[in-house]
Design an enzyme around this catalytic site. Structure first.
Site, mmCIF file in Angstrom:
data_model
loop_
_atom_site.group_PDB
_atom_site.id
_atom_site.type_symbol
_atom_site.label_atom_id
_atom_site.label_comp_id
_atom_site.label_asym_id
_atom_site.label_seq_id
_atom_site.Cartn_x
_atom_site.Cartn_y
_atom_site.Cartn_z
ATOM 1 N N ARG A 107 4.039 2.871 12.354
ATOM 2 C CA ARG A 107 2.602 2.707 12.578
ATOM 3 C C ARG A 107 2.153 3.828 13.520
ATOM 4 O O ARG A 107 2.799 4.066 14.558
ATOM 5 C CB ARG A 107 2.328 1.341 13.224
ATOM 6 C CG ARG A 107 0.877 0.987 13.336
ATOM 7 C CD ARG A 107 0.238 0.579 12.031
ATOM 8 N NE ARG A 107 0.814 -0.635 11.478
ATOM 9 C CZ ARG A 107 0.705 -0.987 10.191
ATOM 10 N NH1 ARG A 107 0.063 -0.222 9.333
ATOM 11 N NH2 ARG A 107 1.266 -2.103 9.752
ATOM 12 N N GLY A 122 -3.952 -0.803 8.254
ATOM 13 C CA GLY A 122 -2.943 -1.430 7.398
ATOM 14 C C GLY A 122 -2.406 -2.728 7.976
ATOM 15 O O GLY A 122 -1.782 -3.520 7.270
ATOM 16 N N HIS A 163 -2.398 6.182 4.793
ATOM 17 C CA HIS A 163 -0.959 6.201 5.030
ATOM 18 C C HIS A 163 -0.401 7.531 4.527
ATOM 19 O O HIS A 163 -0.608 7.909 3.362
ATOM 20 C CB HIS A 163 -0.264 5.063 4.272
ATOM 21 C CG HIS A 163 -0.590 3.693 4.792
ATOM 22 N ND1 HIS A 163 -1.295 3.462 5.946
ATOM 23 C CD2 HIS A 163 -0.266 2.467 4.296
ATOM 24 C CE1 HIS A 163 -1.400 2.152 6.140
ATOM 25 N NE2 HIS A 163 -0.791 1.531 5.158
ATOM 26 N N CYS A 211 0.828 -1.225 0.000
ATOM 27 C CA CYS A 211 0.000 0.000 0.000
ATOM 28 C C CYS A 211 0.860 1.273 0.000
ATOM 29 O O CYS A 211 0.623 2.190 -0.809
ATOM 30 C CB CYS A 211 -0.950 -0.009 1.189
ATOM 31 S SG CYS A 211 -0.290 -0.758 2.682
ATOM 32 N N LYS A 235 10.092 -3.758 1.277
ATOM 33 C CA LYS A 235 9.112 -3.898 0.189
ATOM 34 C C LYS A 235 9.043 -2.612 -0.613
ATOM 35 O O LYS A 235 9.050 -2.625 -1.851
ATOM 36 C CB LYS A 235 7.721 -4.204 0.757
ATOM 37 C CG LYS A 235 7.535 -5.606 1.276
ATOM 38 C CD LYS A 235 6.116 -5.770 1.813
ATOM 39 C CE LYS A 235 5.957 -7.078 2.563
ATOM 40 N NZ LYS A 235 4.719 -7.142 3.336
HETATM 41 N N1 LIG Z 1 -4.753 -3.806 5.374
HETATM 42 C C1 LIG Z 1 -4.198 -3.100 4.404
HETATM 43 O O1 LIG Z 1 -4.266 -1.838 4.370
HETATM 44 C C2 LIG Z 1 -3.460 -3.781 3.284
HETATM 45 C C3 LIG Z 1 -3.008 -2.998 2.227
HETATM 46 C C4 LIG Z 1 -2.333 -3.602 1.169
HETATM 47 C C5 LIG Z 1 -2.108 -4.951 1.177
HETATM 48 N N2 LIG Z 1 -2.537 -5.709 2.235
HETATM 49 C C6 LIG Z 1 -2.300 -7.144 2.172
HETATM 50 O O2 LIG Z 1 -3.560 -7.784 1.976
HETATM 51 C C7 LIG Z 1 -3.579 -9.043 2.622
HETATM 52 C C8 LIG Z 1 -4.754 -9.083 3.608
HETATM 53 O O3 LIG Z 1 -4.578 -8.089 4.608
HETATM 54 P P1 LIG Z 1 -5.712 -7.740 5.655
HETATM 55 O O4 LIG Z 1 -5.263 -6.478 6.270
HETATM 56 O O5 LIG Z 1 -7.048 -7.821 5.048
HETATM 57 O O6 LIG Z 1 -5.549 -8.966 6.722
HETATM 58 P P2 LIG Z 1 -6.624 -9.553 7.756
HETATM 59 O O7 LIG Z 1 -7.610 -8.522 8.171
HETATM 60 O O8 LIG Z 1 -5.833 -10.231 8.809
HETATM 61 O O9 LIG Z 1 -7.412 -10.685 6.890
HETATM 62 C C9 LIG Z 1 -6.783 -11.885 6.519
HETATM 63 C C10 LIG Z 1 -7.743 -12.756 5.720
HETATM 64 O O10 LIG Z 1 -7.049 -13.951 5.344
HETATM 65 C C11 LIG Z 1 -7.762 -15.092 5.856
HETATM 66 N N3 LIG Z 1 -6.805 -16.088 6.316
HETATM 67 C C12 LIG Z 1 -5.899 -16.001 7.331
HETATM 68 N N4 LIG Z 1 -5.213 -17.163 7.459
HETATM 69 C C13 LIG Z 1 -5.710 -18.013 6.521
HETATM 70 C C14 LIG Z 1 -5.425 -19.355 6.154
HETATM 71 N N5 LIG Z 1 -4.481 -20.067 6.791
HETATM 72 N N6 LIG Z 1 -6.133 -19.900 5.136
HETATM 73 C C15 LIG Z 1 -7.076 -19.201 4.470
HETATM 74 N N7 LIG Z 1 -7.407 -17.913 4.786
HETATM 75 C C16 LIG Z 1 -6.718 -17.342 5.790
HETATM 76 C C17 LIG Z 1 -8.585 -14.563 7.022
HETATM 77 O O11 LIG Z 1 -9.694 -15.421 7.215
HETATM 78 P P3 LIG Z 1 -10.366 -15.683 8.681
HETATM 79 O O12 LIG Z 1 -11.238 -14.492 8.973
HETATM 80 O O13 LIG Z 1 -11.156 -16.926 8.447
HETATM 81 O O14 LIG Z 1 -9.247 -15.834 9.659
HETATM 82 C C18 LIG Z 1 -8.988 -13.188 6.471
HETATM 83 O O15 LIG Z 1 -10.070 -13.331 5.582
HETATM 84 C C19 LIG Z 1 -2.199 -9.219 3.266
HETATM 85 O O16 LIG Z 1 -1.336 -9.909 2.384
HETATM 86 C C20 LIG Z 1 -1.724 -7.767 3.440
HETATM 87 O O17 LIG Z 1 -0.328 -7.664 3.488
HETATM 88 C C21 LIG Z 1 -3.212 -5.162 3.289
#
Ligand SMILES: NC(=O)c1ccc[n+]([C@@H]2O[C@H](COP(=O)([O-])OP(=O)(O)OC[C@H]3O[C@@H](n4cnc5c(N)ncnc54)[C@H](OP(=O)(O)O)[C@@H]3O)[C@@H](O)[C@H]2O)c1
Length: 350
Positions: free
Chosen positions: A235, A180, A242, A149, A205
């Protein structure tokens, strides 16, 4: 588009997954047909499995969908991935092997030589890597990634300067929102009234991804941009958005008015600007003092623009400024959806 394209979301219950749902529930080209997450969620109705955190209401149709496991077959041609990198490393190729186009937010494949790291306003040509990816990996489908991001906002702010004046050096310090870190993310006792330095792996990254995005696509390979980026990441107790403090060294002397003009005039190619999720202006320069600010500016252009402001001479490099973007919209779900729209418009999903 005569018939909507069925799409699915991997990691649909998380922070980015929810932003995908918000955007795909009303998308003119895509129809959300499947949601998948971990074993904790699979088999449950989405409304029960996910703790919905967005101000917009969860659509009833989606709340009633049964969450699948990420390993299950899904009735989709496109999947959007909001998985953590370790899970994505297994799950995304499995989808690509089955013939799906995967548009991923995870870092797992971003730096692979045959995987596009796409920001269509900047490097639409990088989709030329896909035939090589498919033949090397023997996949019917493919993986297209969007950047970290913070990298997206930095690349957006730098690109108009790089193509006109040549960027040579960049020093960037981020102030990154708690959303994030996903949900539940950082514990409130750690972040309230506090600033946490060194977000794990984030600076590295940014340093490598921005060079790939601003590099040149030659044939079916990308030659990284030859400039140096040094990043520090923090953070901060902000919900969404951000903020980045950027100092940039250019290959020649350029007055402030030229830099502002380069930002103001920057538009993506016409075929990108016409896409449903494309912001009218990808980079918005704010001339007012003390802007941009996350609370006031993060939702500009529906969260799809990068905001820049506070341009001043830099005593170390040439110029310094502040950049801002919405981390879960243009920094994640909105970026992936735009990438998929571009691929669809180019006939890559036919
Ligand atoms: N947050 C941001 O601003 C942002 C920005 C850019 C990129 N990203 C990237 O986007 C991705 C998701 O981030 P997020 O912030 O949305 O994370 P998050 O809120 O922790 O969500 C993670 C998701 O992945 C699922 N998950 C976790 N472990 C799993 C497993 N072993 N098998 C299958 N599904 C699994 C979770 O499902 P459950 O609910 O069932 O646990 C949930 O749906 C990451 O790679 C992160 O680096 C995030």
């Amino acid at each position: 588009m005569k018939q909507k394209i069925p799409v699915g979301i991997l990691g649909a219950t998380g922070t980015v997954g929810q932003r995908f749902i918000e955007r795909l529930a009303v998308h003119p080209w895509f129809e959300l047909a499947a949601v998948a997450a971990s074993d904790r969620s699979s088999g449950k109705p989405y409304a029960e499995a996910a703790r919905w955190r967005l101000p917009s209401a969860l659509p009833d149709r989606i709340g009633a969908m049964t969450v699948a496991a990420v390993t299950e077959e899904m009735p989709c041609r496109i999947v959007f991935s909001a998985l953590d990198a370790a899970t994505a490393r297994e799950a995304e190729p499995a989808c690509a092997r089955r013939g799906m186009m995967v548009f991923s937010n995870a870092s797992a494949y971003r730096m692979e030589e045959d995987v596009p790291l796409l920001i269509p306003e900047i490097n639409a040509a990088s989709l030329a890597l896909l035939p090589r990816q498919r033949s090397q990996r023997r996949w019917k489908g493919a993986i297209v990634t969007n950047a970290n991001c913070s990298t997206i906002f930095l690349a957006m702010a730098l690109y108009p300067l790089h193509r006109e004046f040549g960027v040579e050096k960049v020093f960037v310090t981020t102030m990154q929102a708690v959303s994030g870190a996903g949900y539940p993310g950082v514990a409130s006792l750690d972040i309230l009234g506090n600033v946490i330095p060194d977000i794990p792996e984030e600076a590295a990254k940014m340093e490598r991804e921005v060079a790939k995005i601003l590099g040149q696509t030659r044939g079916d390979a990308v030659v990284p941009a030859p400039f140096t980026v040094s990043a520090m990441t923090y953070r901060v107790p902000v919900e969404d958005g951000h903020t980045e403090s950027v100092s940039v060294g250019l290959s020649r002397r350029v007055p402030a008015a030229e830099i502002e003009r380069a930002w103001n005039e920057f538009r993506g190619p016409d075929e990108v600007a016409a896409l449903p999720s494309a912001p009218e202006r990808p980079v918005i320069f704010l001339s007012e003092a003390q802007r941009p600010q996350p609370r006031r500016d993060v939702d500009a252009a529906g969260g799809m623009a990068t905001l820049v402001g506070g341009l001043k001479p830099c005593a170390l490099l040439d110029w310094k400024f502040t950049a801002l973007g919405h981390n879960t919209v243009r920094g994640a779900a909105g970026a992936s959806v735009l990438n998929a729209e571009y691929a669809a418009a180019q006939g890559l999903l036919d």
